[in-house]
Design a protein around this motif. Structure first.
Motif, mmCIF file in Angstrom:
data_model
loop_
_atom_site.group_PDB
_atom_site.id
_atom_site.type_symbol
_atom_site.label_atom_id
_atom_site.label_comp_id
_atom_site.label_asym_id
_atom_site.label_seq_id
_atom_site.Cartn_x
_atom_site.Cartn_y
_atom_site.Cartn_z
ATOM 1 N N PRO A 231 1.000 -1.319 0.323
ATOM 2 C CA PRO A 231 0.269 0.347 -0.009
ATOM 3 C C PRO A 231 0.829 1.489 0.053
ATOM 4 C CG PRO A 231 -0.975 -1.610 2.057
ATOM 5 C CD PRO A 231 0.541 -1.905 0.894
ATOM 6 N N ALA A 232 1.913 1.497 0.995
ATOM 7 C CA ALA A 232 2.876 2.851 0.060
ATOM 8 C C ALA A 232 3.892 2.530 -0.780
ATOM 9 C CB ALA A 232 4.394 2.529 1.455
ATOM 10 N N ALA A 233 3.745 1.945 -1.824
ATOM 11 C CA ALA A 233 4.525 2.366 -2.873
ATOM 12 C C ALA A 233 2.952 2.542 -3.716
ATOM 13 C CB ALA A 233 4.633 1.071 -3.333
ATOM 14 N N ASN A 234 3.704 3.856 -4.736
ATOM 15 C CA ASN A 234 2.691 4.471 -5.354
ATOM 16 C C ASN A 234 3.924 4.818 -6.334
ATOM 17 O OD1 ASN A 234 0.494 5.895 -3.582
ATOM 18 N ND2 ASN A 234 1.938 6.286 -2.797
ATOM 19 N N PRO A 235 3.369 3.627 -7.574
ATOM 20 C CA PRO A 235 4.608 3.785 -8.968
ATOM 21 C C PRO A 235 3.888 4.608 -10.090
ATOM 22 C CG PRO A 235 3.029 1.247 -8.946
ATOM 23 C CD PRO A 235 2.122 2.998 -7.650
ATOM 24 N N ASP A 236 5.417 5.229 -10.270
ATOM 25 C CA ASP A 236 5.478 6.328 -11.532
ATOM 26 C C ASP A 236 5.212 6.293 -12.566
ATOM 27 O OD1 ASP A 236 5.478 8.884 -9.810
ATOM 28 O OD2 ASP A 236 7.887 9.101 -10.110
ATOM 29 N N TYR A 237 5.988 4.844 -13.034
ATOM 30 C CA TYR A 237 5.976 3.663 -14.384
ATOM 31 C C TYR A 237 6.086 2.697 -14.324
ATOM 32 C CZ TYR A 237 10.714 4.970 -14.754
ATOM 33 O OH TYR A 237 12.485 4.625 -14.655
ATOM 34 N N VAL A 238 5.361 1.554 -14.690
ATOM 35 C CA VAL A 238 6.949 0.490 -15.027
ATOM 36 C C VAL A 238 6.935 0.193 -16.488
ATOM 37 C CG1 VAL A 238 5.490 -1.394 -13.102
ATOM 38 C CG2 VAL A 238 4.523 -0.898 -14.935
ATOM 39 N N SER A 239 7.918 -0.697 -16.779
ATOM 40 C CA SER A 239 8.636 -1.145 -18.110
ATOM 41 C C SER A 239 9.483 -1.744 -18.468
ATOM 42 C CB SER A 239 9.059 0.727 -18.526
ATOM 43 O OG SER A 239 10.085 0.428 -20.286
ATOM 44 N N ALA A 262 9.793 3.395 -11.765
ATOM 45 C CA ALA A 262 9.655 4.273 -10.738
ATOM 46 C C ALA A 262 9.115 4.743 -9.298
ATOM 47 C CB ALA A 262 10.251 5.348 -11.370
ATOM 48 N N VAL A 263 9.316 4.101 -8.368
ATOM 49 C CA VAL A 263 8.082 4.426 -7.264
ATOM 50 C C VAL A 263 8.209 5.526 -5.715
ATOM 51 C CG1 VAL A 263 7.230 2.872 -5.412
ATOM 52 C CG2 VAL A 263 8.599 1.702 -7.685
ATOM 53 N N ARG A 264 7.397 6.450 -5.725
ATOM 54 C CA ARG A 264 7.262 7.003 -4.293
ATOM 55 C C ARG A 264 6.923 6.593 -3.394
ATOM 56 N NH1 ARG A 264 8.351 11.958 -6.410
ATOM 57 N NH2 ARG A 264 7.709 12.261 -8.564
ATOM 58 N N LEU A 265 7.865 6.136 -2.346
ATOM 59 C CA LEU A 265 7.156 5.706 -1.006
ATOM 60 C C LEU A 265 7.451 7.463 0.011
ATOM 61 C CD1 LEU A 265 9.861 3.124 -1.371
ATOM 62 C CD2 LEU A 265 7.174 1.986 -0.894
ATOM 63 N N GLY A 266 6.124 7.714 0.281
ATOM 64 C CA GLY A 266 6.386 8.438 0.651
ATOM 65 C C GLY A 266 6.845 9.669 -0.070
ATOM 66 N N LYS A 267 7.894 10.427 0.404
ATOM 67 C CA LYS A 267 7.880 11.864 -0.045
ATOM 68 C C LYS A 267 9.400 10.948 -1.388
ATOM 69 C CE LYS A 267 7.114 15.298 3.033
ATOM 70 N NZ LYS A 267 7.323 16.762 3.596
ATOM 71 N N THR A 268 10.012 10.193 -1.500
ATOM 72 C CA THR A 268 10.926 9.924 -1.608
ATOM 73 C C THR A 268 10.726 9.098 -3.010
ATOM 74 O OG1 THR A 268 11.768 9.344 0.560
ATOM 75 C CG2 THR A 268 13.249 8.063 -1.223
ATOM 76 N N ARG A 269 11.319 9.088 -3.972
ATOM 77 C CA ARG A 269 11.539 7.937 -5.518
ATOM 78 C C ARG A 269 12.224 7.904 -5.863
ATOM 79 N NH1 ARG A 269 12.460 9.051 -10.654
ATOM 80 N NH2 ARG A 269 10.303 9.203 -11.770
ATOM 81 N N LEU A 270 11.913 6.526 -5.596
ATOM 82 C CA LEU A 270 13.485 5.192 -6.000
ATOM 83 C C LEU A 270 13.457 4.511 -7.430
ATOM 84 C CD1 LEU A 270 13.147 3.516 -2.486
ATOM 85 C CD2 LEU A 270 14.887 5.494 -3.309
ATOM 86 N N ILE A 271 13.745 4.056 -7.825
ATOM 87 C CA ILE A 271 13.924 3.723 -9.096
ATOM 88 C C ILE A 271 14.671 2.168 -9.029
ATOM 89 C CG2 ILE A 271 14.678 5.850 -10.743
ATOM 90 C CD1 ILE A 271 16.949 5.745 -11.155
ATOM 91 N N ASP A 272 14.788 1.517 -9.570
ATOM 92 C CA ASP A 272 15.193 0.091 -10.418
ATOM 93 C C ASP A 272 15.161 -0.647 -11.372
ATOM 94 O OD1 ASP A 272 17.133 -2.161 -9.727
ATOM 95 O OD2 ASP A 272 15.954 -2.581 -7.816
#
Length: 278
Positions: A231-239, A262-272
């Motif tokens: 629930p805490a994960a808010n995706p910007d995109y999947v590719s 790319a996923v936002r967790l709170g105010k933090t945006r992470l990519i992998d």
């Protein structure tokens, strides 16, 4: 270890080394950066790191002012590795008054991170081009975690006939799979635990590919479904994209594909990302 803040000073020091491996960084170093420095020293005989938080690759609502910095710690880590040179300029040294040049790499910068962060890769390509001109590396080392960045830089080097080799090294991960990133320090404890969902989603899609799935939309669905379980994960995109053009695929070809998110967790945006096939 020589720590140098000016272009002229670095060029003078660079002349002492017939071969030099260079690791461009924005500082706040972690084991991912340090592994690149070790490889640079091993392969080139001498290694330099650059430390510069580049303002031109941050958008107006991004974290330039709060990006983590600890120069004293960074230099201690590099010194312990036997790093030969460190280039640590200030903004005025890199962008003096009247500076008005940019390097735009076409074709691979308008998707993924480029679509979400307009202007980001103009800043990246410009500063990396400048750093290459200043440091004159034999080889330059980057991590696979920033997959699109490596594609952009390789294209820039190829198209501008730069006399160096770009070496892309495997992503370094925490024990639970989270890709090492300076921005991980932003995560609250619960967000840090939730952040493992990025790699779990990638591994789930990788497993489906290994089982024979080649429909790219089906693999994107695996990424979305797995992320939806946190629930805490808010995706910007999947590719699921071509490894060279970064365009979305319909079918994964024999040469493989780049799976990224790319996923936002709170105010933090992470990519992998991971590469499947090929």
């Amino acid at each position: 270890m020589d720590v140098i803040a000016t272009v002229a000073g670095f060029r003078e020091a660079r002349a002492r080394y017939p071969r030099l491996g260079v690791v461009p960084t924005m500082g706040f170093l972690h084991e991912g950066h340090l592994s690149l420095v070790r490889q640079a020293r091993q392969e080139c005989g001498a290694a330099a790191a650059t430390i510069f938080v580049n303002p031109t690759q941050f958008g107006p609502r991004e974290d330039f002012s709060t990006y983590p910095r600890n120069m004293e710690r960074d230099l201690a880590l590099l010194r312990d590795l036997g790093t030969d040179l460190v280039f640590a300029p200030d903004v005025a040294e890199m962008y003096p008054p009247g500076y008005a040049i940019g390097v735009e790499v076409g074709g691979v910068t308008d998707v993924l991170e480029g679509a979400v962060r307009p202007g980001h890769f103009l800043g990246v390509a410009t500063v990396v081009c400048k750093l290459f001109n200043i440091t004159q590396p034999t080889r330059a080392y980057f991590g696979q975690k920033d997959a699109q960045q490596t594609v952009v830089i390789r294209k820039m080097v190829r198209d501008l006939d730069m006399p160096l080799e770009v070496v892309v090294c495997a992503t370094v991960r925490e024990a639970d799979g989270l890709a090492m990133s300076s921005r991980n320090t932003y995560l609250a404890p619960a967000e840090r635990q939730a952040a493992t969902i990025l790699y779990r989603a990638l591994r789930a899609a990788e497993s489906r590919h290994a089982a024979g799935e080649r429909d790219a939309e089906a693999l994107r669905a695996v990424l979305r479904t797995t992320l939806a379980g946190e629930p805490a994960a808010n995706p910007d995109y999947v590719s699921v994209a071509d490894r060279e053009t970064l365009r979305e695929l319909e079918t994964v070809p024999p040469q493989g594909a780049l799976l990224s998110l790319a996923v936002r967790l709170g105010k933090t945006r992470l990519i992998d990302n991971i590469i499947v096939g090929g």
